[in-house]
Scaffold this motif. Structure first.
Motif, PDB file in Angstrom:
ATOM      1  N   LEU A 263       0.852  -1.181   0.000  1.00  0.00           N
ATOM      2  CA  LEU A 263       0.000   0.000   0.000  1.00  0.00           C
ATOM      3  C   LEU A 263       0.890   1.234   0.000  1.00  0.00           C
ATOM      4  CD1 LEU A 263      -2.768   1.468   0.384  1.00  0.00           C
ATOM      5  CD2 LEU A 263      -2.389   1.234   2.857  1.00  0.00           C
ATOM      6  N   VAL A 264       0.663   2.117  -0.978  1.00  0.00           N
ATOM      7  CA  VAL A 264       1.341   3.413  -1.002  1.00  0.00           C
ATOM      8  C   VAL A 264       0.338   4.439  -0.485  1.00  0.00           C
ATOM      9  CG1 VAL A 264       2.575   5.116  -2.377  1.00  0.00           C
ATOM     10  CG2 VAL A 264       2.732   2.687  -2.973  1.00  0.00           C
TER      11      VAL A 264
ATOM     12  N   GLY B 175      -6.979  -3.314   6.360  1.00  0.00           N
ATOM     13  CA  GLY B 175      -7.549  -3.665   5.068  1.00  0.00           C
ATOM     14  C   GLY B 175      -6.548  -4.334   4.155  1.00  0.00           C
ATOM     15  N   LEU B 176      -5.299  -3.903   4.223  1.00  0.00           N
ATOM     16  CA  LEU B 176      -4.253  -4.538   3.421  1.00  0.00           C
ATOM     17  C   LEU B 176      -3.986  -5.953   3.895  1.00  0.00           C
ATOM     18  CD1 LEU B 176      -1.886  -4.304   1.317  1.00  0.00           C
ATOM     19  CD2 LEU B 176      -0.477  -3.464   3.221  1.00  0.00           C
ATOM     20  N   LEU B 177      -3.979  -6.160   5.220  1.00  0.00           N
ATOM     21  CA  LEU B 177      -3.624  -7.465   5.777  1.00  0.00           C
ATOM     22  C   LEU B 177      -4.739  -8.494   5.672  1.00  0.00           C
ATOM     23  CD1 LEU B 177      -1.615  -6.420   8.956  1.00  0.00           C
ATOM     24  CD2 LEU B 177      -0.730  -7.507   6.886  1.00  0.00           C
TER      25      LEU B 177
ATOM     26  N   ARG C  29       3.093   9.453  -5.825  1.00  0.00           N
ATOM     27  CA  ARG C  29       2.382   8.362  -5.146  1.00  0.00           C
ATOM     28  C   ARG C  29       1.927   7.324  -6.164  1.00  0.00           C
ATOM     29  NH1 ARG C  29      -1.950  11.028  -2.852  1.00  0.00           N
ATOM     30  NH2 ARG C  29      -3.285  10.532  -4.633  1.00  0.00           N
ATOM     31  N   ALA C  30       1.338   7.778  -7.265  1.00  0.00           N
ATOM     32  CA  ALA C  30       0.852   6.857  -8.293  1.00  0.00           C
ATOM     33  C   ALA C  30       1.999   6.127  -8.982  1.00  0.00           C
ATOM     34  CB  ALA C  30       0.013   7.620  -9.320  1.00  0.00           C
ATOM     35  N   GLU C  31       3.092   6.839  -9.250  1.00  0.00           N
ATOM     36  CA  GLU C  31       4.235   6.216  -9.918  1.00  0.00           C
ATOM     37  C   GLU C  31       4.890   5.170  -9.027  1.00  0.00           C
ATOM     38  OE1 GLU C  31       7.318   5.372 -12.686  1.00  0.00           O
ATOM     39  OE2 GLU C  31       5.262   6.099 -12.817  1.00  0.00           O
TER      40      GLU C  31
ATOM     41  N   ARG D 215      -1.462  -0.940  -4.257  1.00  0.00           N
ATOM     42  CA  ARG D 215      -2.611  -0.037  -4.352  1.00  0.00           C
ATOM     43  C   ARG D 215      -2.222   1.283  -3.707  1.00  0.00           C
ATOM     44  NH1 ARG D 215      -6.331  -3.032   0.240  1.00  0.00           N
ATOM     45  NH2 ARG D 215      -5.427  -4.878  -0.728  1.00  0.00           N
ATOM     46  N   THR D 216      -3.034   2.313  -3.931  1.00  0.00           N
ATOM     47  CA  THR D 216      -2.760   3.617  -3.337  1.00  0.00           C
ATOM     48  C   THR D 216      -3.955   4.090  -2.526  1.00  0.00           C
ATOM     49  OG1 THR D 216      -3.629   4.916  -5.195  1.00  0.00           O
ATOM     50  CG2 THR D 216      -1.322   4.238  -5.314  1.00  0.00           C
TER      51      THR D 216
END
Length: 281
Positions: free
Chosen positions: A222-223, A273-275, A237-239, A248-249
């Protein structure tokens, strides 16, 4: 005795209660305690939560340039109900022993691997904020066996401003957007680290090409930034997320660069949410 519970401030803010918690170490406060262990020859300080039990993945929070565990304590508290949380001070910062030279990104990553071995941890969820994101990206690229998931919070440094002047300029803009109660923490951390170490570490940061590590990261990532972050604008952030195969961002409304400090609730929710899908695999 852990003291009274701390009610978090709204996203983008940081008040006296959070300041007292941040400056408490090495005293216990709000369920957080301090430990000192010898890691790679250095007396190393770690702020940690009590183990909540269950199978929650340990989360390790890695601080950024010039700072320490202190500004990450609100996030540690927000995560501690569901996950064991550890916040080590990197060499020369916070309450960890000061080596005679400033470590570059690979050296910090190697130290973090030694720290994980000392605590017999791994794989873990690593969150690195700002310069700490460079360190955890380097570790994830070199030692994927130690990392279950990765959070790059406000990762430095954007190639469009990859110089000491560029980064300092963006940080000065950020100071106008940050909660002012954070200032005593920054001053304390700079005194602990010494200004020369801060400047030398900044030089290492702008010479580090984080892109070379991001393309080698294999874990879910996650960024995450604050929506008002001038240090890590939306394009970078997107790059950064595009370079990682499984990323995901997210952006937290109302928060600036110190999103992990001023928006601990939303950041903790994003980590959970990531985990969640990672644990189902």
């Amino acid at each position: 005795m852990t003291g009274p519970a701390v009610r978090p401030s709204p996203p983008g803010r940081f008040g006296p209660a959070e300041l007292r918690l941040a400056l408490a170490a090495p005293r216990p406060a709000a369920g957080l305690t301090s430990e000192f262990r010898l890691v790679d020859g250095l007396r190393t300080h770690t702020r940690r939560s009590a183990d909540p039990g269950g199978d929650g993945t340990p989360v390790v929070l890695v601080h950024g340039l010039a700072v320490s565990h202190r500004y990450l304590t609100p996030l540690a508290l927000a995560l501690s109900a569901t996950h064991p949380v550890y916040v080590p001070d990197l060499p020369g910062f916070g309450l960890t022993e000061r080596p005679g030279r400033a470590y570059d990104v690979p050296r910090h990553a190697a130290f973090l691997a030694e720290w994980l071995a000392a605590y017999r941890l791994g794989p873990v969820c690593l969150l690195g904020h700002s310069f700490g994101a460079e360190v955890v990206a380097a570790l994830a690229a070199r030692r994927p066996d130690l990392v279950r998931a990765l959070v790059l919070a406000g990762p430095t440094s954007d190639p469009a401003a990859r110089s000491r002047r560029g980064q300092i300029g963006r940080w000065l803009v950020d100071t106008l957007r940050e909660a002012k109660w954070q200032a005593p923490i920054l001053l304390r951390d700079i005194v602990d680290a010494r200004p020369w170490r801060v400047f030398a570490t900044l030089s290492h940061s702008v010479r580090n090409t984080i892109e070379a590590d991001l393309v080698r990261v294999t874990v879910p990532t996650l960024v995450l930034t604050g929506a008002r972050d001038p240090v890590v604008p939306a394009g970078w952030r997107a790059e950064a997320a595009r370079l990682v195969p499984d990323a995901r961002t997210d952006a937290v409304p109302g928060a600036a660069h110190n999103v992990a400090t001023t928006a601990p609730g939303p950041v903790a929710d994003a980590i959970r949410g990531l985990l969640a899908p990672v644990l189902r695999r």
